[in-house]
Design an enzyme around this catalytic site. Structure first.
Site, PDB file in Angstrom:
ATOM      1  N   PHE A 148       0.808  -0.985  -0.042  1.00 43.15           N
ATOM      2  CA  PHE A 148      -0.058   0.225   0.218  1.00 43.15           C
ATOM      3  C   PHE A 148       0.682   1.200  -0.202  1.00 43.15           C
ATOM      4  CE2 PHE A 148      -2.290   2.726   3.296  1.00 43.15           C
ATOM      5  CZ  PHE A 148      -2.749   3.758   2.388  1.00 43.15           C
ATOM      6  N   THR A 203       5.795   2.759  12.702  1.00 46.63           N
ATOM      7  CA  THR A 203       4.402   3.200  12.803  1.00 46.63           C
ATOM      8  C   THR A 203       4.299   3.764  14.306  1.00 46.63           C
ATOM      9  OG1 THR A 203       2.510   1.826  13.591  1.00 46.63           O
ATOM     10  CG2 THR A 203       4.421   0.647  13.610  1.00 46.63           C
ATOM     11  N   ASP A 204       3.231   4.314  14.607  1.00 49.31           N
ATOM     12  CA  ASP A 204       2.955   5.285  15.967  1.00 49.31           C
ATOM     13  C   ASP A 204       2.668   3.962  16.776  1.00 49.31           C
ATOM     14  OD1 ASP A 204       0.496   4.638  14.852  1.00 49.31           O
ATOM     15  OD2 ASP A 204      -0.392   6.418  15.269  1.00 49.31           O
ATOM     16  N   GLU A 205       2.236   2.770  16.487  1.00 48.62           N
ATOM     17  CA  GLU A 205       1.697   1.658  17.332  1.00 48.62           C
ATOM     18  C   GLU A 205       2.663   1.282  18.212  1.00 48.62           C
ATOM     19  OE1 GLU A 205      -1.052  -0.991  15.339  1.00 48.62           O
ATOM     20  OE2 GLU A 205      -1.508   0.328  13.714  1.00 48.62           O
ATOM     21  N   TYR A 237       2.263  -7.390  16.325  1.00 44.50           N
ATOM     22  CA  TYR A 237       2.568  -6.487  15.015  1.00 44.50           C
ATOM     23  C   TYR A 237       3.401  -5.418  15.681  1.00 44.50           C
ATOM     24  CZ  TYR A 237       2.486  -2.545  11.790  1.00 44.50           C
ATOM     25  OH  TYR A 237       2.603  -1.270  11.178  1.00 44.50           O
ATOM     26  N   LYS A 256       7.448  -4.422  15.077  1.00 44.33           N
ATOM     27  CA  LYS A 256       8.003  -3.289  14.714  1.00 44.33           C
ATOM     28  C   LYS A 256       8.735  -2.556  15.773  1.00 44.33           C
ATOM     29  CE  LYS A 256       6.924  -1.418  11.239  1.00 44.33           C
ATOM     30  NZ  LYS A 256       7.765  -1.529   9.944  1.00 44.33           N
ATOM     31  N   LYS A 285       8.534  -8.931  -1.827  1.00 45.23           N
ATOM     32  CA  LYS A 285       8.327 -10.758  -1.812  1.00 45.23           C
ATOM     33  C   LYS A 285       7.147 -10.981  -2.654  1.00 45.23           C
ATOM     34  CE  LYS A 285       8.036 -14.283   1.698  1.00 45.23           C
ATOM     35  NZ  LYS A 285       7.926 -14.616   3.250  1.00 45.23           N
ATOM     36  N   TYR A 340     -13.329 -12.793  10.868  1.00 46.51           N
ATOM     37  CA  TYR A 340     -14.975 -12.580  11.019  1.00 46.51           C
ATOM     38  C   TYR A 340     -15.921 -13.500  11.634  1.00 46.51           C
ATOM     39  CZ  TYR A 340     -13.067  -8.185   9.368  1.00 46.51           C
ATOM     40  OH  TYR A 340     -12.429  -6.834   9.289  1.00 46.51           O
ATOM     41  N   ALA A 346       6.980  -5.321   5.457  1.00 46.08           N
ATOM     42  CA  ALA A 346       6.819  -5.678   6.659  1.00 46.08           C
ATOM     43  C   ALA A 346       5.317  -6.564   6.515  1.00 46.08           C
ATOM     44  CB  ALA A 346       6.396  -4.602   7.467  1.00 46.08           C
ATOM     45  N   GLU A 347       5.181  -7.257   7.390  1.00 43.84           N
ATOM     46  CA  GLU A 347       3.830  -7.822   7.612  1.00 43.84           C
ATOM     47  C   GLU A 347       3.217  -6.499   8.590  1.00 43.84           C
ATOM     48  OE1 GLU A 347       2.122 -10.369   6.688  1.00 43.84           O
ATOM     49  OE2 GLU A 347       3.746 -11.212   5.746  1.00 43.84           O
TER      50      GLU A 347
HETATM   51  P1  NAD Z   1       1.350  -3.835   3.221  1.00 43.42           P
HETATM   52  O1  NAD Z   1       0.902  -4.851   3.987  1.00 43.42           O
HETATM   53  O2  NAD Z   1       0.230  -3.059   2.409  1.00 43.42           O
HETATM   54  O3  NAD Z   1       2.806  -3.864   2.374  1.00 43.42           O
HETATM   55  C1  NAD Z   1       3.755  -4.711   2.704  1.00 43.42           C
HETATM   56  C2  NAD Z   1       4.643  -4.933   1.527  1.00 43.42           C
HETATM   57  O4  NAD Z   1       5.920  -5.567   1.817  1.00 43.42           O
HETATM   58  C3  NAD Z   1       4.158  -5.946   0.388  1.00 43.42           C
HETATM   59  O5  NAD Z   1       4.242  -5.304  -0.638  1.00 43.42           O
HETATM   60  C4  NAD Z   1       4.620  -7.149   0.608  1.00 43.42           C
HETATM   61  O6  NAD Z   1       4.725  -8.062  -0.355  1.00 43.42           O
HETATM   62  C5  NAD Z   1       6.131  -6.788   1.277  1.00 43.42           C
HETATM   63  N1  NAD Z   1       6.748  -7.784   1.946  1.00 43.42           N
HETATM   64  C6  NAD Z   1       6.282  -8.427   3.166  1.00 43.42           C
HETATM   65  N2  NAD Z   1       7.058  -9.220   3.740  1.00 43.42           N
HETATM   66  C7  NAD Z   1       8.360  -9.039   3.031  1.00 43.42           C
HETATM   67  C8  NAD Z   1       9.574  -9.473   3.101  1.00 43.42           C
HETATM   68  N3  NAD Z   1       9.963 -10.528   3.860  1.00 43.42           N
HETATM   69  N4  NAD Z   1      10.418  -9.356   2.102  1.00 43.42           N
HETATM   70  C9  NAD Z   1       9.990  -8.304   1.068  1.00 43.42           C
HETATM   71  N5  NAD Z   1       9.016  -7.818   0.883  1.00 43.42           N
HETATM   72  C10 NAD Z   1       7.881  -8.211   1.907  1.00 43.42           C
HETATM   73  O7  NAD Z   1       2.035  -2.534   4.148  1.00 43.42           O
HETATM   74  P2  NAD Z   1       1.729  -0.906   4.345  1.00 43.42           P
HETATM   75  O8  NAD Z   1       0.456  -0.542   4.913  1.00 43.42           O
HETATM   76  O9  NAD Z   1       1.964  -0.603   2.997  1.00 43.42           O
HETATM   77  O10 NAD Z   1       3.068  -0.522   5.419  1.00 43.42           O
HETATM   78  C11 NAD Z   1       4.268  -0.498   4.913  1.00 43.42           C
HETATM   79  C12 NAD Z   1       5.104   0.075   6.019  1.00 43.42           C
HETATM   80  O11 NAD Z   1       4.491   1.285   6.702  1.00 43.42           O
HETATM   81  C13 NAD Z   1       5.258  -1.028   7.131  1.00 43.42           C
HETATM   82  O12 NAD Z   1       6.461  -1.133   7.671  1.00 43.42           O
HETATM   83  C14 NAD Z   1       4.165  -0.426   8.283  1.00 43.42           C
HETATM   84  O13 NAD Z   1       4.695  -1.036   9.444  1.00 43.42           O
HETATM   85  C15 NAD Z   1       4.406   0.779   8.073  1.00 43.42           C
HETATM   86  N6  NAD Z   1       3.350   1.485   8.478  1.00 43.42           N
HETATM   87  C16 NAD Z   1       1.889   1.459   8.019  1.00 43.42           C
HETATM   88  C17 NAD Z   1       0.916   2.250   8.255  1.00 43.42           C
HETATM   89  C18 NAD Z   1      -0.693   1.849   7.720  1.00 43.42           C
HETATM   90  O14 NAD Z   1      -1.520   2.526   8.197  1.00 43.42           O
HETATM   91  N7  NAD Z   1      -0.499   1.067   6.768  1.00 43.42           N
HETATM   92  C19 NAD Z   1       1.157   3.221   9.287  1.00 43.42           C
HETATM   93  C20 NAD Z   1       2.475   3.616   9.588  1.00 43.42           C
HETATM   94  C21 NAD Z   1       3.419   2.668   9.237  1.00 43.42           C
HETATM   95  P1  TYD Z   2      -7.080  -1.244  11.164  1.00 45.86           P
HETATM   96  O1  TYD Z   2      -7.298  -0.637   9.915  1.00 45.86           O
HETATM   97  O2  TYD Z   2      -6.824  -2.586  11.182  1.00 45.86           O
HETATM   98  O3  TYD Z   2      -5.465  -0.540  11.517  1.00 45.86           O
HETATM   99  P2  TYD Z   2      -4.687  -0.435  13.051  1.00 45.86           P
HETATM  100  O4  TYD Z   2      -5.335  -1.688  13.766  1.00 45.86           O
HETATM  101  O5  TYD Z   2      -3.296  -0.679  12.568  1.00 45.86           O
HETATM  102  O6  TYD Z   2      -5.049   0.935  13.684  1.00 45.86           O
HETATM  103  O7  TYD Z   2      -8.129  -0.644  12.046  1.00 45.86           O
HETATM  104  C1  TYD Z   2      -8.303   0.681  12.432  1.00 45.86           C
HETATM  105  C2  TYD Z   2      -9.226   0.587  13.597  1.00 45.86           C
HETATM  106  O8  TYD Z   2     -10.486  -0.114  13.176  1.00 45.86           O
HETATM  107  C3  TYD Z   2      -8.815  -0.276  14.762  1.00 45.86           C
HETATM  108  O9  TYD Z   2      -9.277   0.356  16.132  1.00 45.86           O
HETATM  109  C4  TYD Z   2      -9.701  -1.434  14.459  1.00 45.86           C
HETATM  110  C5  TYD Z   2     -10.960  -1.200  13.939  1.00 45.86           C
HETATM  111  N1  TYD Z   2     -11.555  -2.232  12.751  1.00 45.86           N
HETATM  112  C6  TYD Z   2     -13.149  -2.333  12.980  1.00 45.86           C
HETATM  113  O10 TYD Z   2     -13.809  -1.891  13.770  1.00 45.86           O
HETATM  114  N2  TYD Z   2     -13.414  -3.316  12.004  1.00 45.86           N
HETATM  115  C7  TYD Z   2     -12.522  -4.011  11.057  1.00 45.86           C
HETATM  116  O11 TYD Z   2     -13.236  -4.684  10.501  1.00 45.86           O
HETATM  117  C8  TYD Z   2     -11.384  -3.513  11.105  1.00 45.86           C
HETATM  118  C9  TYD Z   2     -10.441  -4.332  10.198  1.00 45.86           C
HETATM  119  C10 TYD Z   2     -10.860  -2.652  12.030  1.00 45.86           C
END
Ligand code: NAD
Ligand code: TYD
Length: 361
Positions: free
Chosen positions: A14, A136-138, A162, A166, A36, A353, A85-86
């Site tokens: 993403f 992440t802020d988490e 998770y 991180k 990956k 779910y 990341a996962e």
């Molecule tokens: P995502 O799950 O959408 O994408 C992760 C990507 O990493 C995928 O393309 C996957 O194929 C790849 N990947 C996973 N394991 C791999 C491995 N072992 N080697 C190579 N590639 C691998 O995640 P995202 O939401 O795009 O998040 C990207 C980064 O930003 C992460 O490090 C996440 O912790 C961080 N982040 C995400 C958010 C959010 O709201 N999504 C917020 C803050 C920080």
């Molecule tokens: P999510 O998008 O999984 O992000 P994160 O857990 O990393 O913050 O979830 C955002 C918020 O929405 C979180 O408080 C969990 C909640 N949530 C639901 O209420 N229903 C859902 O189906 C999902 C996936 C998340």
């Protein structure tokens, strides 16, 4: 060293794909994208730049040291940005192994190869090299309603597998700066939303389910708070940190947009009611309260003063403008949604779910 080449890991996910698309379209130089291609990585996210010679894709794991070594020696980057990341909390609850493997062991292996590459560079290139770790802020844990927002100095108190994985990776990055002098940068961002967001996360899941006539599952009572940032603003911030951040520093990134989950879902329903009205009633009628997430963090909020004051970054989108853009993107990209939700996705829905009393698959 080719001064214009960077390596991005996780660039088919993403945030990574938003970053890669913007970098290549802005013609900022050659970008080598190592991914990956897990369930979350999708080559279709990169379709717009698939023929651009500035984008080189390599299908590999960040933990595959031989692949990373070859990549670094071949392309001689000036920076490595680690997005891979996962990333999904609920998946980390059902299966933490992959999170430890990629986020902790994978980041460690990547750091080791980057360290070896960096140590062999001429001194001048060593100084200008950067390893930017996207986090992440988490990692800071959960806030009470009246607590001040997370600053870079907050202690780490991760609560989910998770966020713990991180946090571990952030600590490794910190140690590689402190011990070896590797010029690292770490960013800790709040929840992102926008194009190419995989529909397992709240915002894209709700849009997708609303349009499919399915329940909109809200965990618990919907009062949990997240701080939302449009993904393009996050990508702009990462470019600023890469260009101007100080090695060894960490930067919180956020848009001062705290919302309860119920508010977010109501907003999505109201925009959908305007953009694509149902034959009868409102999308709000599909809202369903389901069993809460175990260990569900109550509130995240980012204090973004440091990056605003020291690097001059500010978000361009408000939540209102960003969320409308996002809904429109999903309405215009129904084929993308259909393709990424085939296959493994159905299995995930029944895993997550079913136990909450909903049959979404
Ligand atoms: P995502 O799950 O959408 O994408 C992760 C990507 O990493 C995928 O393309 C996957 O194929 C790849 N990947 C996973 N394991 C791999 C491995 N072992 N080697 C190579 N590639 C691998 O995640 P995202 O939401 O795009 O998040 C990207 C980064 O930003 C992460 O490090 C996440 O912790 C961080 N982040 C995400 C958010 C959010 O709201 N999504 C917020 C803050 C920080
Ligand atoms: P999510 O998008 O999984 O992000 P994160 O857990 O990393 O913050 O979830 C955002 C918020 O929405 C979180 O408080 C969990 C909640 N949530 C639901 O209420 N229903 C859902 O189906 C999902 C996936 C998340």
């Amino acid at each position: 060293m080719h001064t214009d080449t960077i390596v991005v890991t996780g660039g088919a996910g993403f945030i990574g794909s938003n970053f890669v698309n913007a970098w290549v379209k802005l013609k900022l130089g050659k970008l080598v994208n190592l991914d990956k291609l897990t369930y979350a990585g999708n080559m279709e996210n990169l379709a717009e730049i698939s023929h651009d010679p500035d984008h080189v894709f390599i299908h590999a794991d960040i933990g595959d040291r031989a692949a990373v070594k070859t990549l670094l020696e071949t392309h001689k980057p000036r920076a490595v940005l680690n997005f891979a990341a996962e990333s999904h909390v609920d998946r980390s609850i059902h299966g933490p192994d992959a999170f430890i493997q990629t986020n902790v062991v994978g980041t460690f292996n990547l750091l080791e190869e980057v360290r070896a590459y960096w140590q062999a560079l001429p001194v001048e290139s060593q100084q200008s090299f950067r390893f930017l770790h996207v986090s992440t802020d988490e990692v800071y844990g959960s806030l009470e309603p009246n607590d001040p927002a997370f600053k870079e100095t907050n202690p780490y108190q991760p609560n989910s597998p998770y966020s713990a994985s991180k946090a571990a990776s952030d600590h490794l990055v910190r140690a590689y700066h402190h011990t070896y002098g590797l010029p690292t940068l770490t960013t800790n961002c709040s929840n992102n939303y926008g194009p190419y967001h995989f529909p397992e996360k709240l915002i894209p899941l709700v849009i997708h389910n609303a349009l499919s006539g399915k329940p909109l599952p809200i965990y618990g009572n919907g009062s949990n708070i997240r701080d939302w940032l449009y993904v393009e603003d996050h990508c702009n911030a990462i470019r600023e940190v890469l260009a101007k951040g100080l090695p060894g520093e960490t930067y919180n990134i956020g848009g001062w947009n705290e919302k309860t989950n119920l508010d977010v879902v109501h907003t999505l329903c109201d925009i959908l009611d305007q953009e694509q009205p149902k034959a009868q009633g409102s999308y709000r009628d599909q809202i369903t309260f389901v069993k809460d997430r175990p260990g569900h963090d109550l509130r995240y909020a980012i204090d973004a003063s440091k990056i605003e004051q020291t690097l001059g970054w500010k978000p361009q989108e408000t939540f209102e403008t960003g969320i409308r853009k996002t809904v429109r993107w999903y309405l215009e990209h129904t084929q993308w949604v259909e393709r990424v939700t085939s296959g493994e996705y159905q299995h995930w829905l029944s895993t997550n779910y079913h136990e909450r009393g909903e049959e979404l698959a």
